[in-house]
Design an enzyme around this catalytic site. Sequence first.
Site, PDB file in Angstrom:
ATOM      1  N   TYR A 186      -3.777 -10.412  -1.147  1.00  0.00           N
ATOM      2  CA  TYR A 186      -2.800  -8.998  -0.770  1.00  0.00           C
ATOM      3  C   TYR A 186      -2.306  -8.553  -2.598  1.00  0.00           C
ATOM      4  CZ  TYR A 186      -0.747  -9.507   4.006  1.00  0.00           C
ATOM      5  OH  TYR A 186      -0.429 -10.685   4.951  1.00  0.00           O
ATOM      6  N   LYS A 197     -11.325  -6.080   5.642  1.00  0.00           N
ATOM      7  CA  LYS A 197     -10.933  -6.219   4.659  1.00  0.00           C
ATOM      8  C   LYS A 197     -12.221  -6.585   4.330  1.00  0.00           C
ATOM      9  CE  LYS A 197      -6.756  -8.575   6.634  1.00  0.00           C
ATOM     10  NZ  LYS A 197      -5.893  -7.158   6.313  1.00  0.00           N
ATOM     11  N   HIS A 208      -1.941  -4.166   3.361  1.00  0.00           N
ATOM     12  CA  HIS A 208      -1.976  -4.697   4.550  1.00  0.00           C
ATOM     13  C   HIS A 208      -2.617  -5.970   3.262  1.00  0.00           C
ATOM     14  CE1 HIS A 208      -2.164  -3.236   8.087  1.00  0.00           C
ATOM     15  NE2 HIS A 208      -1.926  -1.591   7.337  1.00  0.00           N
TER      16      HIS A 208
END
Length: 370
Positions: A304, A346, A315
């Site tokens: 994070y 990601k 997220h």
Amino acid sequence: MFAAHLPPMHGERRDGEIHVGGDARQRFHDSRGYGRPLQGNEIALAPVEAAHLLFRGDLDAVDGDGFREFVERGGDGFAARFFVYADLRDRGFYLSPAALDWDVVPDTGDRTDFVVYERGTGPRDGDVAHEIRVVGERTPVAVDSLGESVLAVVDEESEITYLDSDSVTPDGDTDYEPDAALTGVLLDDRVMVWNPPEALYESGFYGQPLSGRSTEHDALHLSLVEAAYLAARGTLTLENDEDADGSVAVEEGSADAGVNAVVSRGRAVEGDRFDRRLRAYRALRDAGTVPKTGFKFGADFRVYQTVDSVENLGHSTWLVRALQRDHAFEPRDLALDVRLAHGVRKTMVFAREDHERDTTDWVAVTRLTP
């Protein structure tokens, strides 16, 4: 009116190149960026360029060989390079082989197969869009080589996956320091902290609360890397500061028994991987980001960039794997990591660690559609 019939074009092998005369310079180099100019209208082609012109029917033969015979003589790796070259040409790019010492091609080092130019430009413009390295799906890829060029991975069915990589630097603005001394107990592969300050989890996102509908206990269990990090900063002490067998392993640069006990336990359950994970964890936390376990994603950490509170948690943006600097991937494993990270929105990041120099750098790998 009848279209003019173009005269046959033939090439000759000379010192690893294919020389073509006639009006080859105007037809192939000036208009479409193939090869390099020689005297007059003659040009020199790299073998893969000649193969592509043979494939298209623009070149009739090389020393009497048609496309089939020419490709069969290409040698190891030639087919994969041809597939990538043809694919990029079909996508509208001009590109040059990088292995030949041609003045028209920028110097890119020995790990690049093709220089791909920006759309609408060619070798004379020098506007490079990508440097491409071609590998087969069974060719090991050193993690140390990532970041130098785009990988074009050709699988056994000749499908091509492009993987781009760039150096990155962890950077976050999570600002939390525990304001109270913590005491923990080493239990198997975690550390239990009884009656922790609420902010340790809510603001720092350390550990996981012991929870349940009927629980009457206030506790937080820390992972071993979290505990080692906090102990090394003098925030956490252990009530049982010896390892299970009564021994205490010494971590370089630290004389704190609590740190040593956690590190010793980490090495006992994970081996060298624990040291890699701890080094990466420390660097991520020190950079203001918050790393948490990436187990569910097959990674060491999910990261994070900013944590204001767990209640308003955003997220994670990175998946991180900590690897030794001499690690080599199977391309399918690298592609799997990247695809999984992309699927959960990601970025896949590899921490490349040099244990002897105690350094870590970071490289992000993403899928590329040229």
